[in-house]
Design a protein around this motif. Structure first.
Motif, PDB file in Angstrom:
ATOM      1  N   ILE A  59       5.481   1.689  -0.790  1.00 51.78           N
ATOM      2  CA  ILE A  59       6.016   1.842   0.583  1.00 51.78           C
ATOM      3  C   ILE A  59       4.840   2.096   1.537  1.00 51.78           C
ATOM      4  O   ILE A  59       4.942   2.861   2.488  1.00 51.78           O
ATOM      5  CB  ILE A  59       7.084   2.959   0.673  1.00 51.78           C
ATOM      6  N   SER A  60       3.699   1.482   1.247  1.00 52.59           N
ATOM      7  CA  SER A  60       2.465   1.763   1.983  1.00 52.59           C
ATOM      8  C   SER A  60       2.609   1.459   3.471  1.00 52.59           C
ATOM      9  O   SER A  60       3.440   0.652   3.887  1.00 52.59           O
ATOM     10  CB  SER A  60       1.302   0.972   1.380  1.00 52.59           C
ATOM     11  N   GLY A  61       1.753   2.100   4.250  1.00 51.09           N
ATOM     12  CA  GLY A  61       1.787   1.978   5.706  1.00 51.09           C
ATOM     13  C   GLY A  61       1.454   3.345   6.297  1.00 51.09           C
ATOM     14  O   GLY A  61       0.455   3.498   7.001  1.00 51.09           O
ATOM     15  N   HIS A  62       2.257   4.340   5.945  1.00 50.40           N
ATOM     16  CA  HIS A  62       1.908   5.717   6.352  1.00 50.40           C
ATOM     17  C   HIS A  62       0.516   6.041   5.820  1.00 50.40           C
ATOM     18  O   HIS A  62      -0.328   6.591   6.539  1.00 50.40           O
ATOM     19  CB  HIS A  62       2.951   6.682   5.811  1.00 50.40           C
ATOM     20  N   THR A  63       0.289   5.714   4.560  1.00 45.21           N
ATOM     21  CA  THR A  63      -1.061   5.760   3.958  1.00 45.21           C
ATOM     22  C   THR A  63      -1.244   4.459   3.169  1.00 45.21           C
ATOM     23  O   THR A  63      -0.265   3.760   2.890  1.00 45.21           O
ATOM     24  CB  THR A  63      -1.216   6.968   3.012  1.00 45.21           C
ATOM     25  N   PRO A  64      -2.491   4.134   2.779  1.00 42.41           N
ATOM     26  CA  PRO A  64      -2.742   2.816   2.171  1.00 42.41           C
ATOM     27  C   PRO A  64      -2.024   2.568   0.841  1.00 42.41           C
ATOM     28  O   PRO A  64      -1.819   1.424   0.460  1.00 42.41           O
ATOM     29  CB  PRO A  64      -4.265   2.804   1.968  1.00 42.41           C
ATOM     30  N   GLY A  65      -1.637   3.629   0.149  1.00 46.07           N
ATOM     31  CA  GLY A  65      -1.003   3.394  -1.150  1.00 46.07           C
ATOM     32  C   GLY A  65       0.235   4.231  -1.379  1.00 46.07           C
ATOM     33  O   GLY A  65       0.588   4.527  -2.529  1.00 46.07           O
TER      34      GLY A  65
END
Ligand SMILES: [Zn+2]
Length: 320
Positions: free
Chosen positions: A220-226
């Motif tokens: 579900i990356s986006g908030h953080t890269p992974g």
């Protein structure tokens, strides 16, 4: 005159004694223990409260300013407690494993946090009982609690599992050296939180996919890269521990296109939020959010152009 005084004084004394007898006990001034249990098939989920932070909803991005006041008013979140935001972790007893999803904040973000170890004990467990820790992402409010104040592992018998993409970003000093100071600070928290586990080989990396029986990680990356979410499934029931899929429930269910300043890749964060809200709603899966109001468990319902959150009602543990 003298006689009437004598009559009045004992009556007043009686009144005082009567009032003292009726006075309420002192107020308690503390909250109930911060744990809540929920059954998912044969798995037992225990939500654990770590404390709170205040996220100012006026600092969110991507929302027309005139839309915010009615959203806050509708949620009764326009008073002095505006933006009060829980930090939750989830303990899952599968029967084979005692799994903790995220490790709390300890003292990294101030004195309103660090309640997880006490609430874990109140819930009937000890840190030594935890054998697996799954990390949704490496921000301090999800990992600082893995270590004691003197840098020792709080969970001495646990192996910490982290997503490879997350580790590649936060644990590589070269990768974050040129980043803004807040990212560098967060990277240091990550290195410090995992250090004792890495030193003893109790730290392993994974790619999204099946991890353990009934436990699957999704990107579900986006908030953080992974960032990942963990889906727990047992006997046809499902619970998604969804990390920071959102931060401000009063705004982002109705407007999943809104993002927080801490979302490192806002476009990807918004896309993941929309995808997973739709999936949770269509599949009727239970969700656990790290920043949903404690216990942070409930369902997501499609509503108009956006979504709505349906918090789990308090319920006893009933056999199926
Ligand atoms: Zn968080």
């Amino acid at each position: 005159m003298r006689n009437s005084l004598l009559r009045v004084i004992p009556l007043s004394l009686c009144g005082l004694l009567f009032a003292a007898a009726l006075a309420a006990p002192a107020q308690v001034k503390t909250q109930a223990p911060g744990f809540y249990r929920y059954a998912v098939g044969d798995f037992e989920v225990t939500a654990l409260y770590d404390g709170y932070v205040v996220i100012d909803p006026t600092k969110l991005n991507g929302l027309k300013p005139d839309l915010l006041p009615p959203l806050l008013k509708r949620a009764f979140d326009d008073g002095p407690r505006k933006g009060l935001t829980s930090i939750n972790a989830f303990l899952v007893n599968t029967g084979d494993h005692l799994i903790l999803v995220d490790g709390g904040t300890a003292q990294c973000f101030g004195p309103t946090l660090g309640l997880l170890p006490g609430n874990l004990r109140a819930a009937g467990y000890k840190p030594e009982d935890v054998d697996t820790i799954l990390i949704t992402h490496m921000h301090g409010d999800h990992i600082c609690g893995l270590v004691t104040a003197d840098g020792k592992p709080l969970f001495p018998n646990a192996t910490v599992w982290a997503a490879e993409a997350e580790a590649n970003f936060w644990l590589d000093e070269k990768a974050t050296a040129a980043a803004p100071p807040n990212v560098q600070g967060a990277a240091k928290m990550a290195r410090d939180s995992f250090a004792p586990y890495r030193a003893t080989g109790a730290f392993r990396l994974f790619k999204p996919g099946a991890l353990l029986p009934g436990v699957t990680a999704f990107d579900i990356s986006g908030h953080t890269p992974g960032q990942v979410a963990f889906l727990f499934q047992s006997r046809g029931q499902s619970f998604l521990a969804a990390g920071d899929i959102l931060h401000v429930h009063t705004v982002q269910f109705a407007h999943p296109e809104v993002w927080a300043g801490s979302d490192l890749d806002p476009k990807a964060a918004v896309a993941a939020r929309k995808t997973w809200f739709a999936k949770l709603s269509a599949n009727r899966w239970m969700v656990g959010g790290a920043h949903l109001p404690f216990p942070g468990i409930g369902h997501v319902r499609k509503e108009g152009a956006g979504f709505a959150f349906v918090p789990a009602d308090y319920s006893p543990m009933l056999p199926d």
